[in-house]
Structures are given as C-alpha cells and as structure tokens.
Design a protein around this motif. Structure first.
Motif, mmCIF file in Angstrom:
data_model
loop_
_atom_site.group_PDB
_atom_site.id
_atom_site.type_symbol
_atom_site.label_atom_id
_atom_site.label_comp_id
_atom_site.label_asym_id
_atom_site.label_seq_id
_atom_site.Cartn_x
_atom_site.Cartn_y
_atom_site.Cartn_z
ATOM 1 N N GLY A 89 23.826 33.223 109.442
ATOM 2 C CA GLY A 89 22.433 33.590 109.661
ATOM 3 C C GLY A 89 21.683 33.902 108.380
ATOM 4 O O GLY A 89 20.533 33.485 108.197
ATOM 5 N N MET A 90 22.297 34.639 107.474
ATOM 6 C CA MET A 90 21.634 34.982 106.224
ATOM 7 C C MET A 90 21.363 33.723 105.397
ATOM 8 O O MET A 90 20.290 33.573 104.814
ATOM 9 N N CYS A 91 22.323 32.820 105.357
ATOM 10 C CA CYS A 91 22.126 31.569 104.610
ATOM 11 C C CYS A 91 21.043 30.712 105.257
ATOM 12 O O CYS A 91 20.247 30.083 104.553
ATOM 13 N N ARG A 92 21.006 30.684 106.575
ATOM 14 C CA ARG A 92 19.954 29.931 107.257
ATOM 15 C C ARG A 92 18.584 30.438 106.838
ATOM 16 O O ARG A 92 17.661 29.670 106.581
ATOM 17 N N GLN A 93 18.442 31.764 106.756
ATOM 18 C CA GLN A 93 17.169 32.350 106.360
ATOM 19 C C GLN A 93 16.817 31.983 104.915
ATOM 20 O O GLN A 93 15.683 31.633 104.617
ATOM 21 N N VAL A 94 17.781 32.053 104.009
ATOM 22 C CA VAL A 94 17.523 31.722 102.605
ATOM 23 C C VAL A 94 17.146 30.239 102.477
ATOM 24 O O VAL A 94 16.197 29.895 101.770
ATOM 25 N N LEU A 95 17.854 29.365 103.155
ATOM 26 C CA LEU A 95 17.532 27.939 103.111
ATOM 27 C C LEU A 95 16.150 27.669 103.697
ATOM 28 O O LEU A 95 15.377 26.863 103.171
ATOM 29 N N PHE A 96 15.816 28.365 104.784
ATOM 30 C CA PHE A 96 14.525 28.192 105.454
ATOM 31 C C PHE A 96 13.365 28.546 104.528
ATOM 32 O O PHE A 96 12.295 27.944 104.600
ATOM 33 N N GLU A 97 13.586 29.499 103.645
ATOM 34 C CA GLU A 97 12.560 29.901 102.681
ATOM 35 C C GLU A 97 12.043 28.698 101.887
ATOM 36 O O GLU A 97 10.859 28.593 101.588
ATOM 37 N N PHE A 98 12.939 27.796 101.560
ATOM 38 C CA PHE A 98 12.604 26.661 100.722
ATOM 39 C C PHE A 98 12.427 25.353 101.487
ATOM 40 O O PHE A 98 11.684 24.484 101.048
ATOM 41 N N ALA A 99 13.142 25.190 102.600
ATOM 42 C CA ALA A 99 13.168 23.881 103.256
ATOM 43 C C ALA A 99 13.401 23.999 104.763
ATOM 44 O O ALA A 99 14.508 23.758 105.243
ATOM 45 N N PRO A 100 12.361 24.331 105.537
ATOM 46 C CA PRO A 100 12.540 24.447 106.983
ATOM 47 C C PRO A 100 13.051 23.158 107.629
ATOM 48 O O PRO A 100 13.716 23.208 108.655
ATOM 49 N N ASP A 101 12.748 22.016 107.025
ATOM 50 C CA ASP A 101 13.177 20.732 107.581
ATOM 51 C C ASP A 101 14.438 20.192 106.915
ATOM 52 O O ASP A 101 14.746 18.998 107.012
ATOM 53 N N LEU A 102 15.186 21.058 106.238
ATOM 54 C CA LEU A 102 16.415 20.669 105.550
ATOM 55 C C LEU A 102 17.408 20.041 106.526
ATOM 56 O O LEU A 102 17.632 20.557 107.628
ATOM 57 N N VAL A 103 18.015 18.934 106.110
ATOM 58 C CA VAL A 103 19.086 18.322 106.895
ATOM 59 C C VAL A 103 20.379 19.011 106.499
ATOM 60 O O VAL A 103 20.710 19.104 105.314
ATOM 61 N N VAL A 104 21.096 19.534 107.493
ATOM 62 C CA VAL A 104 22.337 20.274 107.263
ATOM 63 C C VAL A 104 23.500 19.450 107.812
ATOM 64 O O VAL A 104 23.576 19.200 109.015
ATOM 65 N N HIS A 105 24.391 19.046 106.912
ATOM 66 C CA HIS A 105 25.607 18.336 107.296
ATOM 67 C C HIS A 105 26.739 19.355 107.247
ATOM 68 O O HIS A 105 27.022 19.910 106.182
ATOM 69 N N ALA A 106 27.350 19.626 108.377
ATOM 70 C CA ALA A 106 28.423 20.611 108.467
ATOM 71 C C ALA A 106 29.745 19.888 108.688
ATOM 72 O O ALA A 106 29.810 18.927 109.456
ATOM 73 N N ALA A 107 30.791 20.363 108.013
ATOM 74 C CA ALA A 107 32.108 19.733 108.140
ATOM 75 C C ALA A 107 33.189 20.806 108.156
ATOM 76 O O ALA A 107 32.965 21.945 107.734
ATOM 77 N N GLY A 108 34.348 20.415 108.640
ATOM 78 C CA GLY A 108 35.486 21.322 108.675
ATOM 79 C C GLY A 108 36.727 20.655 108.131
ATOM 80 O O GLY A 108 36.731 19.451 107.853
ATOM 81 N N ALA A 109 37.777 21.431 108.010
ATOM 82 C CA ALA A 109 39.026 20.927 107.442
ATOM 83 C C ALA A 109 39.638 19.814 108.284
ATOM 84 O O ALA A 109 40.375 18.973 107.772
ATOM 85 N N ASP A 110 39.326 19.801 109.575
ATOM 86 C CA ASP A 110 39.896 18.793 110.458
ATOM 87 C C ASP A 110 39.150 17.459 110.403
ATOM 88 O O ASP A 110 39.486 16.527 111.109
ATOM 89 N N GLY A 111 38.109 17.378 109.557
ATOM 90 C CA GLY A 111 37.357 16.139 109.422
ATOM 91 C C GLY A 111 36.154 16.036 110.341
ATOM 92 O O GLY A 111 35.368 15.110 110.231
ATOM 93 N N GLY A 112 36.004 16.985 111.252
ATOM 94 C CA GLY A 112 34.860 16.968 112.155
ATOM 95 C C GLY A 112 33.565 17.247 111.403
ATOM 96 O O GLY A 112 33.544 18.067 110.490
ATOM 97 N N THR A 113 32.506 16.534 111.765
ATOM 98 C CA THR A 113 31.207 16.745 111.142
ATOM 99 C C THR A 113 30.127 16.831 112.205
ATOM 100 O O THR A 113 30.289 16.334 113.329
ATOM 101 N N ALA A 114 29.029 17.456 111.842
ATOM 102 C CA ALA A 114 27.843 17.530 112.692
ATOM 103 C C ALA A 114 26.640 17.595 111.763
ATOM 104 O O ALA A 114 26.731 18.104 110.643
#
Length: 138
Positions: A89-114
């Motif tokens: 949540g805190m990182c979302r707020q900091v990122l939103f300060e600069f780029a509300p339309d930022l594309v966020v690519h999330a990944a995990g150790a198992d190779g899953g992405t969103a």
C-alpha cells in the motif's frame, strides 16, 4: 515506445539479488522504467527496527528522482514468494504520486506474472497531487 517486459523483469530479477533481507528472507527487486526509457532498479532493504525497512519500489523511485526523473511508464516487481508480488500500500501511494497510470508488472519466484494499471486496478480513487490546490507547486 513499448516497454520490453522480459527486459524489465530481468532487471528486476538482477536487483532482487541485491536485496538486504536478514529478517524475512523475502527478496524483492524492482525495475522502474522512466518516460525517456531509462530503467532504474531498486531492492528491499530491511532494518532491525522494522518500520525503517524500505521496499524495492520506493528505493527505485528515490533513485530515479535523485537522478532527475519524475515521469514513469512502467515498473516490474518480483518477489521470492509464490505468485505475483504486487507493491504494498505505501509503495502504491508513492508510485501514484508520480504516475497514476503506471503499468505494473508483478512476478513471483514460480514464474507467475500479472499486469495492472496502478490507479485503475491497485489504487482506485487514489489520493495524489491533483487533489491538492493547484497552487501547491504540482
């Protein structure tokens, strides 16, 4: 310009290896793509006084701002757990300060992405500079 997703995830994986995580063991790396194509990396840095810990996304933002960048296009975040790691949540707020339309690519150790759009999917109706008086310097 189109974001090179695989390249951005590779940079996030590289940054993840630098994480300082003696308490949780949960390594997170981030690669923040600036509007001009520059990519700035960040990793999480834990602290014995737990609230002083800083996340990978915020280290990337701080490094980018220190280098003179203020406009961001995309970020890749990878965590050492199963499933995609999204910004806290805190990182979302900091990122939103600069780029509300930022594309966020999330990944995990198992190779899953969103993939998400920050303001639409991860922080709808977020609070940012636009909500403040225009005379505040934003």
């Amino acid at each position: 310009m189109t974001t090179d997703l695989e390249g951005l995830l590779a940079r996030a994986r590289d940054a993840q290896q630098q994480a300082y995580v003696p308490y949780s063991g949960f390594r997170v790396g981030a690669a923040l793509e600036c509007e001009d194509g520059t990519v700035v990396e960040g990793c999480n840095v834990e602290n014995a006084a737990y609230p002083a810990t800083i996340c990978a996304e915020r280290t990337a933002v701080a490094a980018a701002v220190a280098a003179g960048h203020r406009r961001f296009r995309a970020i890749a975040v990878i965590g050492s757990g199963e499933g995609p790691t999204t910004p806290c949540g805190m990182c979302r707020q900091v990122l939103f300060e600069f780029a509300p339309d930022l594309v966020v690519h999330a990944a995990g150790a198992d190779g899953g992405t969103a993939t998400y759009v920050l303001g639409r999917d991860l922080l709808p109706d977020g609070f940012g500079p636009r909500r403040l008086d225009a005379g505040q310097g934003h």
